[in-house]
Design a protein around this motif. Structure first.
Motif, PDB file in Angstrom:
ATOM      1  N   GLN A  15       0.818  -1.217   0.000  1.00 37.20           N
ATOM      2  CA  GLN A  15       0.000   0.000   0.000  1.00 37.20           C
ATOM      3  C   GLN A  15       0.850   1.265   0.000  1.00 37.20           C
ATOM      4  OE1 GLN A  15      -3.385  -0.073  -0.233  1.00 37.20           O
ATOM      5  NE2 GLN A  15      -2.995  -2.264  -0.457  1.00 37.20           N
ATOM      6  N   ILE A  16       1.836   1.300   0.876  1.00 36.92           N
ATOM      7  CA  ILE A  16       2.690   2.495   0.936  1.00 36.92           C
ATOM      8  C   ILE A  16       3.479   2.619  -0.363  1.00 36.92           C
ATOM      9  CG2 ILE A  16       4.646   3.579   2.113  1.00 36.92           C
ATOM     10  CD1 ILE A  16       3.640   2.339   4.724  1.00 36.92           C
ATOM     11  N   GLU A  42      10.704  -7.029  -4.085  1.00 36.31           N
ATOM     12  CA  GLU A  42       9.506  -7.669  -3.530  1.00 36.31           C
ATOM     13  C   GLU A  42       9.791  -9.140  -3.248  1.00 36.31           C
ATOM     14  OE1 GLU A  42       6.821  -7.689  -2.129  1.00 36.31           O
ATOM     15  OE2 GLU A  42       6.018  -5.668  -2.260  1.00 36.31           O
ATOM     16  N   ARG A  92       2.552  -6.877  12.202  1.00 32.18           N
ATOM     17  CA  ARG A  92       2.139  -7.464  13.479  1.00 32.18           C
ATOM     18  C   ARG A  92       0.917  -8.329  13.256  1.00 32.18           C
ATOM     19  NH1 ARG A  92       2.399  -1.714  16.276  1.00 32.18           N
ATOM     20  NH2 ARG A  92       1.649  -1.350  14.190  1.00 32.18           N
ATOM     21  N   VAL A 129      11.034   2.425   6.909  1.00 32.48           N
ATOM     22  CA  VAL A 129       9.628   2.753   7.168  1.00 32.48           C
ATOM     23  C   VAL A 129       8.929   1.562   7.833  1.00 32.48           C
ATOM     24  CG1 VAL A 129       7.424   3.339   6.051  1.00 32.48           C
ATOM     25  CG2 VAL A 129       9.548   4.374   5.232  1.00 32.48           C
ATOM     26  N   ASN A 131       7.766  -1.342  10.090  1.00 29.88           N
ATOM     27  CA  ASN A 131       7.798  -1.417  11.557  1.00 29.88           C
ATOM     28  C   ASN A 131       8.228  -2.777  12.099  1.00 29.88           C
ATOM     29  OD1 ASN A 131       7.066   1.161  12.497  1.00 29.88           O
ATOM     30  ND2 ASN A 131       5.041   0.838  11.603  1.00 29.88           N
ATOM     31  N   LEU A 158       6.148  11.096   9.839  1.00 26.85           N
ATOM     32  CA  LEU A 158       4.677  11.094   9.814  1.00 26.85           C
ATOM     33  C   LEU A 158       4.144  11.573  11.163  1.00 26.85           C
ATOM     34  CD1 LEU A 158       1.998  10.602   8.457  1.00 26.85           C
ATOM     35  CD2 LEU A 158       2.209   8.180   8.981  1.00 26.85           C
ATOM     36  N   SER A 238      -2.844   3.756   7.289  1.00 31.69           N
ATOM     37  CA  SER A 238      -2.418   4.937   6.538  1.00 31.69           C
ATOM     38  C   SER A 238      -1.371   4.519   5.522  1.00 31.69           C
ATOM     39  CB  SER A 238      -1.860   5.989   7.489  1.00 31.69           C
ATOM     40  OG  SER A 238      -1.073   5.393   8.501  1.00 31.69           O
TER      41      SER A 238
HETATM   42  P1  NDP Z   1       2.134  -1.271   3.854  1.00 32.73           P
HETATM   43  O1  NDP Z   1       2.752  -0.846   2.602  1.00 32.73           O
HETATM   44  O2  NDP Z   1       0.842  -0.673   4.248  1.00 32.73           O
HETATM   45  O3  NDP Z   1       3.140  -1.066   5.082  1.00 32.73           O
HETATM   46  C1  NDP Z   1       4.486  -1.470   5.001  1.00 32.73           C
HETATM   47  C2  NDP Z   1       5.189  -1.248   6.300  1.00 32.73           C
HETATM   48  O4  NDP Z   1       5.188   0.120   6.639  1.00 32.73           O
HETATM   49  C3  NDP Z   1       4.583  -1.975   7.492  1.00 32.73           C
HETATM   50  O5  NDP Z   1       5.637  -2.554   8.239  1.00 32.73           O
HETATM   51  C4  NDP Z   1       3.908  -0.878   8.249  1.00 32.73           C
HETATM   52  O6  NDP Z   1       3.915  -1.130   9.652  1.00 32.73           O
HETATM   53  C5  NDP Z   1       4.877   0.247   7.994  1.00 32.73           C
HETATM   54  N1  NDP Z   1       4.430   1.571   8.385  1.00 32.73           N
HETATM   55  C6  NDP Z   1       5.212   2.484   8.963  1.00 32.73           C
HETATM   56  N2  NDP Z   1       4.580   3.586   9.228  1.00 32.73           N
HETATM   57  C7  NDP Z   1       3.328   3.384   8.846  1.00 32.73           C
HETATM   58  C8  NDP Z   1       2.188   4.177   8.896  1.00 32.73           C
HETATM   59  N3  NDP Z   1       2.195   5.370   9.417  1.00 32.73           N
HETATM   60  N4  NDP Z   1       1.058   3.696   8.373  1.00 32.73           N
HETATM   61  C9  NDP Z   1       1.032   2.472   7.855  1.00 32.73           C
HETATM   62  N5  NDP Z   1       2.093   1.668   7.807  1.00 32.73           N
HETATM   63  C10 NDP Z   1       3.230   2.119   8.295  1.00 32.73           C
HETATM   64  O7  NDP Z   1       1.998  -2.853   3.903  1.00 32.73           O
HETATM   65  P2  NDP Z   1       1.497  -3.859   2.796  1.00 32.73           P
HETATM   66  O8  NDP Z   1       1.205  -5.116   3.522  1.00 32.73           O
HETATM   67  O9  NDP Z   1       0.501  -3.250   1.903  1.00 32.73           O
HETATM   68  O10 NDP Z   1       2.771  -4.074   1.895  1.00 32.73           O
HETATM   69  C11 NDP Z   1       3.941  -4.596   2.347  1.00 32.73           C
HETATM   70  C12 NDP Z   1       4.663  -5.164   1.142  1.00 32.73           C
HETATM   71  O11 NDP Z   1       5.944  -5.521   1.571  1.00 32.73           O
HETATM   72  C13 NDP Z   1       4.002  -6.394   0.542  1.00 32.73           C
HETATM   73  O12 NDP Z   1       3.881  -6.201  -0.838  1.00 32.73           O
HETATM   74  C14 NDP Z   1       4.997  -7.499   0.860  1.00 32.73           C
HETATM   75  O13 NDP Z   1       5.057  -8.478  -0.160  1.00 32.73           O
HETATM   76  C15 NDP Z   1       6.269  -6.729   0.942  1.00 32.73           C
HETATM   77  N6  NDP Z   1       7.379  -7.291   1.673  1.00 32.73           N
HETATM   78  C16 NDP Z   1       8.574  -7.212   1.029  1.00 32.73           C
HETATM   79  C17 NDP Z   1       9.695  -7.666   1.604  1.00 32.73           C
HETATM   80  C18 NDP Z   1      10.959  -7.546   0.842  1.00 32.73           C
HETATM   81  O14 NDP Z   1      11.032  -6.743  -0.062  1.00 32.73           O
HETATM   82  N7  NDP Z   1      11.968  -8.324   1.156  1.00 32.73           N
HETATM   83  C19 NDP Z   1       9.695  -8.264   2.925  1.00 32.73           C
HETATM   84  C20 NDP Z   1       8.416  -8.243   3.561  1.00 32.73           C
HETATM   85  C21 NDP Z   1       7.301  -7.763   2.943  1.00 32.73           C
HETATM   86  P3  NDP Z   1       2.670  -1.766  10.440  1.00 32.73           P
HETATM   87  O15 NDP Z   1       2.642  -3.202  10.054  1.00 32.73           O
HETATM   88  O16 NDP Z   1       3.036  -1.527  11.855  1.00 32.73           O
HETATM   89  O17 NDP Z   1       1.462  -1.005   9.980  1.00 32.73           O
END
Ligand code: NDP
Length: 328
Positions: A15-16, A42, A92, A129, A131, A158, A238
C-alpha cells in the motif's frame, strides 16, 4: 544532464509502495532536476503486482524516470543504490509476541543490511519505514559495517507531520506557521511529540496553547495513536500519508532544512539528551549538504524528561531483545 540516482524501494507492491513510487518518479523525492532509476524489491509472490505498478509508471511518462527494475533478490536490488527506502516488513499479527515480531523482521532486515553493505553506492542513504522501524534500522545497520552508521535512519516524520497538523488546528493557524516541533524516541505509541520548543508565528507554541490538560489528554495520545484512528476510519492503515512522510524525510535530508526550523528523524544516538549511544531514536535535526545534525542545547523539563525516558526505555528493550536473538 545529471546521471540518474538509483532509488531502491522494498515492499514496492504494498500500500505504501503504491502511494510512494509515483511521487518518487515525478521528482518529489529528490527534486525536479534529478532523474531517478527505480529498483523495486519484492518477495516472489508480489513480483507480478510490482510489474503491474511498473506498467502504470511507464504510462505516466514521467520525464525524470530513467527506468524501473524489479527484483526478488536483495543483493541485486541494492546494487548501486543511492537511496534505500525500506518499506516492506513483517506486519504485526494477532497474538504475536514482540520477540517473534522482531525475529521475523530480523529475517528481512539482516539480509537487506548485508546487501546494502555489499553493493550500495558510497553515498547511500537509508530510510526504514517498515515497523518496528527504529529497531529494523538498527538490525540493517548492524549488518552493514562498511557503511557509515549515520546513513541508517528510521521514519518519525509522519508523527511530526501529524503533530504539526493537530497543533495548527488547535491554534487556528496554518501548518506553515508551526516551526520547531520535535518527535522524541520510538515510532510507536510511546513516542513523545514535544511542543515546548515549538513556535507559532515566532511565539512559543506551548504558551500559545496554554492548556496542559489538552496537551496530556488529547494532543499527545492523539498523535501517538493516529495510526489506529486512521485504520478505524478507513478500514486500512495509513498509506498515502506514510508515503508523503517518507518523501519529506528524504527530500529534507538531501536538500536541507529551512532556516529557523527543524525536522524529526530517527537516527543513531550520539548520546545527546541522555539517549544511550547507538540506539536509533528520534531527535530534532537540521540538515545541510546531505548531512543531519542534532539540534543541541534545548532545555528539557521534568515532564518532557519522563516522556523521552519512557520511549527510550522501549528502544533499549527492543535493542536488548534483538541482541539476545543474535540479530545485531
Ligand atoms: P504497507 O505498505 O501498508 O506497510 C508497510 C510497512 O510500513 C509496514 O511494516 C507498516 O507497519 C509500515 N508503516 C510504517 N509507518 C506506517 C504508517 N504510518 N502507516 C502504515 N504503515 C506504516 O503494507 P502492505 O502489507 O501493503 O505491503 C507490504 C509489502 O511488503 C508487501 O507487498 C509485501 O510483499 C512486501 N514485503 C517485502 C519484503 C521484501 O522486499 N523483502 C519483505 C516483507 C514484505 P505496520 O505493520 O506496523 O502497519
Amino acid at each position: 544532464t545529471q546521471a540518474p540516482v538509483n532509488v531502491t524501494v522494498t515492499g514496492a507492491a504494498g500500500q505504501i509502495g503504491y502511494a510512494l513510487l509515483f511521487r518518487i518518479a515525478s521528482g518529489q523525492l529528490l527534486g525536479q532536476d534529478t532523474p531517478v532509476k527505480l529498483r523495486l524489491l519484492e518477495i516472489p509472490q508480489a513480483v507480478k503486482a510490482a510489474e503491474g505498478t511498473a506498467l502504470e509508471l511507464e504510462d505516466c511518462a514521467f520525464p525524470l524516470l530513467a527506468g524501473v527494475d524489479i527484483f526478488d533478490d536483495a543483493k541485486k536490488a541494492f546494487e548501486g543504490a543511492n537511496v534505500g527506502l525500506l518499506v516492506g516488513a513483517r506486519p504485526r499479527a494477532k497474538g504475536m509476541e514482540r520477540g517473534d515480531l522482531l525475529e521475523a523482521n530480523g529475517g528481512i532486515f539482516k539480509p537487506q543490511g548485508e546487501a546494502i553493505n555489499a553493493g550500495a553506492a558510497d553515498d547511500v542513504k537509508v530510510l526504514v519505514v517498515g515497523n518496528p522501524a527504529n529497531t529494523n534500522a538498527l538490525i540493517a545497520q548492524a549488518h552493514a559495517p562498511d557503511v557509515p552508521k549515520e546513513r541508517f535512519t528510521a521514519m518519525t516524520r509522519l508523527d511530526h507531520n501529524r503533530a504539526a497538523a493537530q497543533l495548527a488546528t488547535k491554534l487556528g493557524v496554518g501548518v506553515a506557521d508551526i516551526k520547531k516541533l520535535t518527535i522524541w524516541g520510538n515510532h510507536s505509541a510511546t513516542q513523545y511529540p514535544d511542543i515546548f520548543h515549538a513556535e507559532v508565528d515566532g511565539k512559543n507554541a506551548a504558551e500559545a496553547v496554554g492548556d496542559q490538560k489538552w496537551l496530556e489528554d488529547e494532543f499527545i495520545p492523539r498523535v501517538a495513536k493516529r495510526g489506529a484512528e486512521i485504520i478505524e476510519a478507513r478500514g486500512a492503515s495509513s498509506a498515502a500519508s506514510a508515503a508523503n512522510a517518507a518523501i519529506d524525510h528524504v527530500y529534507d535530508w538531501v536538500n536541507g532544512t529551512a532556516e529557523g526550523d527543524w525536522v524529526s528523524m530517527g537516527i543513531p544516538s550520539d548520546g545527546s539528551y541522555g539517549v544511550p549511544e547507538g540506539i536509533i531514536s528520534s531527535f530534532p535535526v537540521t540538515t545541510k549538504n546531505g548531512k543531519y545534525e542534532i539540534v543541541q542545547g534545548l532545555e528539557i523539563d521534568e515532564f518532557s524528561r519522563g516522556k523521552i525516558d519512557a520511549s527510550v526505555q522501549e528502544l533499549t528493550d527492543e535493542r536488548d531483545t534483538v541482541k539476545q536473538l543474535g540479530l545485531i
